[in-house]
Design a protein around this motif. Structure first.
Motif, mmCIF file in Angstrom:
data_model
loop_
_atom_site.group_PDB
_atom_site.id
_atom_site.type_symbol
_atom_site.label_atom_id
_atom_site.label_comp_id
_atom_site.label_asym_id
_atom_site.label_seq_id
_atom_site.Cartn_x
_atom_site.Cartn_y
_atom_site.Cartn_z
ATOM 1 N N ASN A 42 40.620 -45.621 8.749
ATOM 2 C CA ASN A 42 41.945 -45.673 8.127
ATOM 3 C C ASN A 42 42.054 -44.759 6.904
ATOM 4 O O ASN A 42 43.091 -44.764 6.228
ATOM 5 N N TYR A 43 41.012 -43.996 6.661
ATOM 6 C CA TYR A 43 40.985 -43.098 5.512
ATOM 7 C C TYR A 43 40.612 -41.688 5.959
ATOM 8 O O TYR A 43 39.908 -41.508 6.952
ATOM 9 N N GLN A 53 45.233 -43.383 4.761
ATOM 10 C CA GLN A 53 46.259 -42.847 5.651
ATOM 11 C C GLN A 53 47.539 -43.666 5.533
ATOM 12 O O GLN A 53 47.501 -44.892 5.406
ATOM 13 N N LYS A 54 48.664 -42.984 5.573
ATOM 14 C CA LYS A 54 49.958 -43.653 5.468
ATOM 15 C C LYS A 54 50.118 -44.665 6.600
ATOM 16 O O LYS A 54 49.845 -44.374 7.754
ATOM 17 N N GLY A 55 50.537 -45.870 6.252
ATOM 18 C CA GLY A 55 50.737 -46.911 7.234
ATOM 19 C C GLY A 55 49.476 -47.642 7.642
ATOM 20 O O GLY A 55 49.515 -48.524 8.509
ATOM 21 N N GLY A 81 53.103 -46.032 -4.480
ATOM 22 C CA GLY A 81 51.731 -46.151 -4.000
ATOM 23 C C GLY A 81 51.028 -47.416 -4.478
ATOM 24 O O GLY A 81 51.215 -47.862 -5.610
ATOM 25 N N ASN A 82 50.201 -47.971 -3.594
ATOM 26 C CA ASN A 82 49.477 -49.209 -3.882
ATOM 27 C C ASN A 82 48.084 -49.131 -3.261
ATOM 28 O O ASN A 82 47.938 -48.843 -2.076
ATOM 29 N N ASN A 83 47.071 -49.376 -4.074
ATOM 30 C CA ASN A 83 45.692 -49.418 -3.622
ATOM 31 C C ASN A 83 44.955 -50.324 -4.602
ATOM 32 O O ASN A 83 45.599 -51.010 -5.399
ATOM 33 N N ALA A 200 45.242 -41.101 -3.186
ATOM 34 C CA ALA A 200 44.077 -40.221 -3.069
ATOM 35 C C ALA A 200 43.140 -40.390 -4.257
ATOM 36 O O ALA A 200 43.585 -40.621 -5.389
ATOM 37 N N PHE A 201 41.835 -40.255 -3.982
ATOM 38 C CA PHE A 201 40.799 -40.348 -5.011
ATOM 39 C C PHE A 201 39.894 -39.120 -4.914
ATOM 40 O O PHE A 201 39.624 -38.619 -3.818
ATOM 41 N N ARG A 202 39.387 -38.666 -6.038
ATOM 42 C CA ARG A 202 38.453 -37.540 -6.057
ATOM 43 C C ARG A 202 37.520 -37.653 -7.263
ATOM 44 O O ARG A 202 37.742 -38.469 -8.162
ATOM 45 N N ASN A 203 36.471 -36.817 -7.271
ATOM 46 C CA ASN A 203 35.523 -36.773 -8.402
ATOM 47 C C ASN A 203 35.055 -38.191 -8.774
ATOM 48 O O ASN A 203 35.206 -38.633 -9.907
#
Length: 209
Positions: A42-43, A53-55, A81-83, A200-203
């Motif tokens: 899902n990612y 991923q959306k949805g 956005g929600n995470n 999205a996440f990075r670093n």
């Protein structure tokens, strides 16, 4: 040829200088799900980012488990956005309740979130302790966040400002009176809890304490 070689060496040195901070290790190789478990399908793991991923949603988490640690990362929110960040997650169940806690990752400015419980906004220990608002960058821009977990205490720094500094052992009141059975956990996985939005996440770097 020597000039080209010198340029390449210099370029490599620059890349290394922008790698993991001192004593931190990278949790993401920038291109694959190596080192991660859970709802991997899902990612997206590419272009230096982990993006839900959306949805789609679900929790992904590190193969390794941690006790006390500092984790640094950047994140970018789409509108609404929600995470969430799964802290000391056992590998199954809802991170907000089965883990030590879920730290919200949320677009606080979205109209649909205007009437949430204060303990549901960005940086909050979901359903337990509210974070200070007003430090997120505009939607679509990258934010920098640091989370420090020591014992039962959690500190969250967002774009240079401390927005949460609490001891979960002292929490006795819960949103909707729903107890968080995992809040006393002393170790577990670190992860991301997706809720159908392409956050999205990075670093992503972690240092054990």
């Amino acid at each position: 040829m020597k000039k080209i070689l010198s340029v390449l060496i210099l370029f490599a040195a620059v890349l290394l200088s922008h790698g993991a901070p001192e004593k931190f290790v990278s949790l993401f190789d920038g291109k694959s799900s190596n080192g991660w478990k859970g709802a991997l399908g899902n990612y997206d793991f590419s272009d230096g980012m982990i993006r839900c991923q959306k949805g789609r949603g679900g929790t992904i988490y590190t193969e390794q488990q941690f006790t006390n640690f500092v984790v640094r990362f950047e994140f970018k929110l789409p509108p609404g956005g929600n995470n969430g960040l799964a802290i000391r997650y056992p590998g199954q169940g809802n991170p907000a309740y089965a883990g030590m806690c879920e730290l919200q990752v949320l677009d606080n400015t979205a109209p649909k979130y205007a009437k949430l419980d204060p303990r549901q906004y960005h940086g909050s220990a979901y359903g337990m302790v509210a974070a200070e608002r007003g430090h997120l960058k505009p939607v679509g821009e990258w934010n920098a966040q640091t989370v420090t977990v020591v014992g039962s205490s959690i500190k969250v720094e967002l774009n240079g400002a401390v927005i949460l500094d609490c001891d979960l052992a002292a929490v006795t009141q819960f949103m909707q009176n729903k107890a968080h059975l995992g809040k006393e956990r002393t170790f577990g996985h670190f992860g991301f809890a997706g809720h159908n939005d392409p956050v999205a996440f990075r670093n992503i770097y972690l240092k054990e304490l």
